[in-house]
Design a protein around this motif. Sequence first.
Motif, PDB file in Angstrom:
ATOM      1  N   GLU A   1     -50.688  18.277 -44.499  1.00  0.00           N
ATOM      2  CA  GLU A   1     -51.788  17.320 -44.453  1.00  0.00           C
ATOM      3  C   GLU A   1     -52.092  16.981 -43.001  1.00  0.00           C
ATOM      4  N   PHE A   2     -53.339  16.656 -42.756  1.00  0.00           N
ATOM      5  CA  PHE A   2     -53.767  16.197 -41.441  1.00  0.00           C
ATOM      6  C   PHE A   2     -54.094  14.728 -41.570  1.00  0.00           C
ATOM      7  N   ASP A   3     -53.650  13.935 -40.624  1.00  0.00           N
ATOM      8  CA  ASP A   3     -53.888  12.501 -40.648  1.00  0.00           C
ATOM      9  C   ASP A   3     -54.540  12.099 -39.339  1.00  0.00           C
ATOM     10  N   LEU A   4     -55.464  11.204 -39.416  1.00  0.00           N
ATOM     11  CA  LEU A   4     -56.173  10.691 -38.254  1.00  0.00           C
ATOM     12  C   LEU A   4     -56.187   9.172 -38.401  1.00  0.00           C
ATOM     13  N   SER A   5     -55.053   8.549 -38.133  1.00  0.00           N
ATOM     14  CA  SER A   5     -54.928   7.113 -38.342  1.00  0.00           C
ATOM     15  C   SER A   5     -54.776   6.379 -37.018  1.00  0.00           C
ATOM     16  N   ALA A   6     -54.971   5.077 -37.060  1.00  0.00           N
ATOM     17  CA  ALA A   6     -54.906   4.245 -35.856  1.00  0.00           C
ATOM     18  C   ALA A   6     -53.557   4.354 -35.149  1.00  0.00           C
ATOM     19  N   SER A   7     -52.494   4.574 -35.896  1.00  0.00           N
ATOM     20  CA  SER A   7     -51.161   4.644 -35.293  1.00  0.00           C
ATOM     21  C   SER A   7     -50.969   5.885 -34.427  1.00  0.00           C
ATOM     22  N   MET A   8     -51.887   6.831 -34.484  1.00  0.00           N
ATOM     23  CA  MET A   8     -51.778   8.077 -33.726  1.00  0.00           C
ATOM     24  C   MET A   8     -52.568   8.035 -32.418  1.00  0.00           C
ATOM     25  N   PHE A   9     -53.112   6.867 -32.083  1.00  0.00           N
ATOM     26  CA  PHE A   9     -53.907   6.709 -30.872  1.00  0.00           C
ATOM     27  C   PHE A   9     -53.200   5.815 -29.864  1.00  0.00           C
ATOM     28  N   LYS A  10     -53.503   6.062 -28.582  1.00  0.00           N
ATOM     29  CA  LYS A  10     -53.115   5.184 -27.482  1.00  0.00           C
ATOM     30  C   LYS A  10     -54.393   4.830 -26.741  1.00  0.00           C
ATOM     31  N   PHE A  11     -54.333   3.730 -25.995  1.00  0.00           N
ATOM     32  CA  PHE A  11     -55.495   3.274 -25.232  1.00  0.00           C
ATOM     33  C   PHE A  11     -55.127   3.190 -23.756  1.00  0.00           C
ATOM     34  N   ILE A  12     -56.019   3.712 -22.907  1.00  0.00           N
ATOM     35  CA  ILE A  12     -55.873   3.588 -21.462  1.00  0.00           C
ATOM     36  C   ILE A  12     -57.034   2.738 -20.976  1.00  0.00           C
ATOM     37  N   GLY A  13     -56.703   1.650 -20.285  1.00  0.00           N
ATOM     38  CA  GLY A  13     -57.725   0.735 -19.795  1.00  0.00           C
ATOM     39  C   GLY A  13     -58.538   1.323 -18.662  1.00  0.00           C
ATOM     40  N   THR A  14     -59.596   0.630 -18.304  1.00  0.00           N
ATOM     41  CA  THR A  14     -60.470   1.097 -17.232  1.00  0.00           C
ATOM     42  C   THR A  14     -59.756   1.132 -15.883  1.00  0.00           C
ATOM     43  N   ASN A  15     -58.637   0.416 -15.757  1.00  0.00           N
ATOM     44  CA  ASN A  15     -57.859   0.455 -14.517  1.00  0.00           C
ATOM     45  C   ASN A  15     -56.831   1.590 -14.511  1.00  0.00           C
ATOM     46  N   GLY A  16     -56.796   2.406 -15.593  1.00  0.00           N
ATOM     47  CA  GLY A  16     -55.894   3.545 -15.668  1.00  0.00           C
ATOM     48  C   GLY A  16     -54.531   3.261 -16.262  1.00  0.00           C
ATOM     49  N   THR A  17     -54.309   2.035 -16.716  1.00  0.00           N
ATOM     50  CA  THR A  17     -53.019   1.656 -17.283  1.00  0.00           C
ATOM     51  C   THR A  17     -53.007   1.859 -18.792  1.00  0.00           C
ATOM     52  N   THR A  18     -51.960   2.536 -19.265  1.00  0.00           N
ATOM     53  CA  THR A  18     -51.800   2.743 -20.704  1.00  0.00           C
ATOM     54  C   THR A  18     -51.326   1.451 -21.351  1.00  0.00           C
ATOM     55  N   PHE A  19     -51.998   1.047 -22.405  1.00  0.00           N
ATOM     56  CA  PHE A  19     -51.665  -0.162 -23.148  1.00  0.00           C
ATOM     57  C   PHE A  19     -50.415   0.095 -23.978  1.00  0.00           C
ATOM     58  N   ASN A  20     -49.438  -0.790 -23.881  1.00  0.00           N
ATOM     59  CA  ASN A  20     -48.182  -0.625 -24.611  1.00  0.00           C
ATOM     60  C   ASN A  20     -48.201  -1.234 -26.001  1.00  0.00           C
ATOM     61  N   GLY A  21     -49.258  -1.937 -26.348  1.00  0.00           N
ATOM     62  CA  GLY A  21     -49.308  -2.607 -27.641  1.00  0.00           C
ATOM     63  C   GLY A  21     -49.707  -1.676 -28.777  1.00  0.00           C
ATOM     64  N   ASP A  22     -49.750  -2.251 -29.959  1.00  0.00           N
ATOM     65  CA  ASP A  22     -50.080  -1.533 -31.190  1.00  0.00           C
ATOM     66  C   ASP A  22     -51.582  -1.593 -31.442  1.00  0.00           C
ATOM     67  N   LEU A  23     -52.230  -0.450 -31.587  1.00  0.00           N
ATOM     68  CA  LEU A  23     -53.660  -0.408 -31.900  1.00  0.00           C
ATOM     69  C   LEU A  23     -53.905  -0.533 -33.400  1.00  0.00           C
ATOM     70  N   ASN A  24     -52.843  -0.372 -34.176  1.00  0.00           N
ATOM     71  CA  ASN A  24     -52.929  -0.414 -35.633  1.00  0.00           C
ATOM     72  C   ASN A  24     -52.483  -1.782 -36.141  1.00  0.00           C
ATOM     73  N   THR A  25     -53.143  -2.816 -35.657  1.00  0.00           N
ATOM     74  CA  THR A  25     -52.808  -4.177 -36.064  1.00  0.00           C
ATOM     75  C   THR A  25     -53.365  -4.473 -37.459  1.00  0.00           C
ATOM     76  N   GLN A  26     -53.011  -5.628 -37.967  1.00  0.00           N
ATOM     77  CA  GLN A  26     -53.555  -6.071 -39.253  1.00  0.00           C
ATOM     78  C   GLN A  26     -55.078  -6.167 -39.166  1.00  0.00           C
ATOM     79  N   ALA A  27     -55.595  -6.594 -38.012  1.00  0.00           N
ATOM     80  CA  ALA A  27     -57.046  -6.697 -37.835  1.00  0.00           C
ATOM     81  C   ALA A  27     -57.702  -5.321 -37.953  1.00  0.00           C
ATOM     82  N   ALA A  28     -57.098  -4.293 -37.362  1.00  0.00           N
ATOM     83  CA  ALA A  28     -57.647  -2.933 -37.460  1.00  0.00           C
ATOM     84  C   ALA A  28     -57.539  -2.417 -38.893  1.00  0.00           C
TER      85      ALA A  28
END
Length: 174
Positions: free
Chosen positions: A92-119
Motif C-alpha cells: 500500500e502507498f500512504d500519503l499522510s500528514a505524519s510522513m511530512f516535515k516542514f522547513i521554515g522560510t529561515n531554513g530551519t526544520t520544524f521539530n514538532g508534529d504536523l499531524n496534530t489533532q487540528a490537522a
Amino acid sequence: MSVEPLAPATPSPTATPSKSTRGNFIKEVGQTGRLVDGGGKPTVNFTVNSITPDAPCTGPYPTPVVNGHIVVLDVSVETFPELADPNGGYSEFDLSASMFKFIGTNGTTFNGDLNTQAAYMCLADGESISQNGRGIGPGEKVTGKVALDVPEAHGTLMFHTYLTSSSTGWEWTF
C-alpha cells in the motif's frame, strides 16, 4: 550514385531531476513524483495539485490549530499492479500528514508534529486521502487532501515514504 552520409543523431538531453541539498527531489506544484520497483517499472505516481496555506477546515469537529497554520494539499495518486509485494511486504502507498516535515522560510526544520489533532480533524472523511490509516492498494486511482499543522504559512514541505529504501524524498516550496 553517391549517398549522402547520415548526420550522427544528436542525443536529446535527458532532464535530470533537481535535488535539494537534503537529497530530495524538488517538485513544483503539478509535477508528478514517481516510485519504481527494482526493475524500473512504476509502482506509484503521485502529484500535489495545489498547496493552500491557511485553508479553512471542512470537517464536522474542527479543533484549534496547535502550530499556527493549517496547510491543505490537494493530491492525486495512481498505483500500479507492481505495487503488490509477493513477499508479504508493503503493498500500500500512504500519503499522510505524519510522513511530512516542514522547513521554515529561515531554513530551519520544524521539530514538532504536523499531524496534530487540528490537522486530523480539519477535513471531512470523504475529502481526506488517507483518513484512519487507510493506504492505497495496487491498481488504484485516488484524489483527495492532506491537512498539515505547520508553524508558518509558507515554507518547504518534505515527504518521505516507507516504500523507498533510501532517505530520498520529495519537497515542495510554497
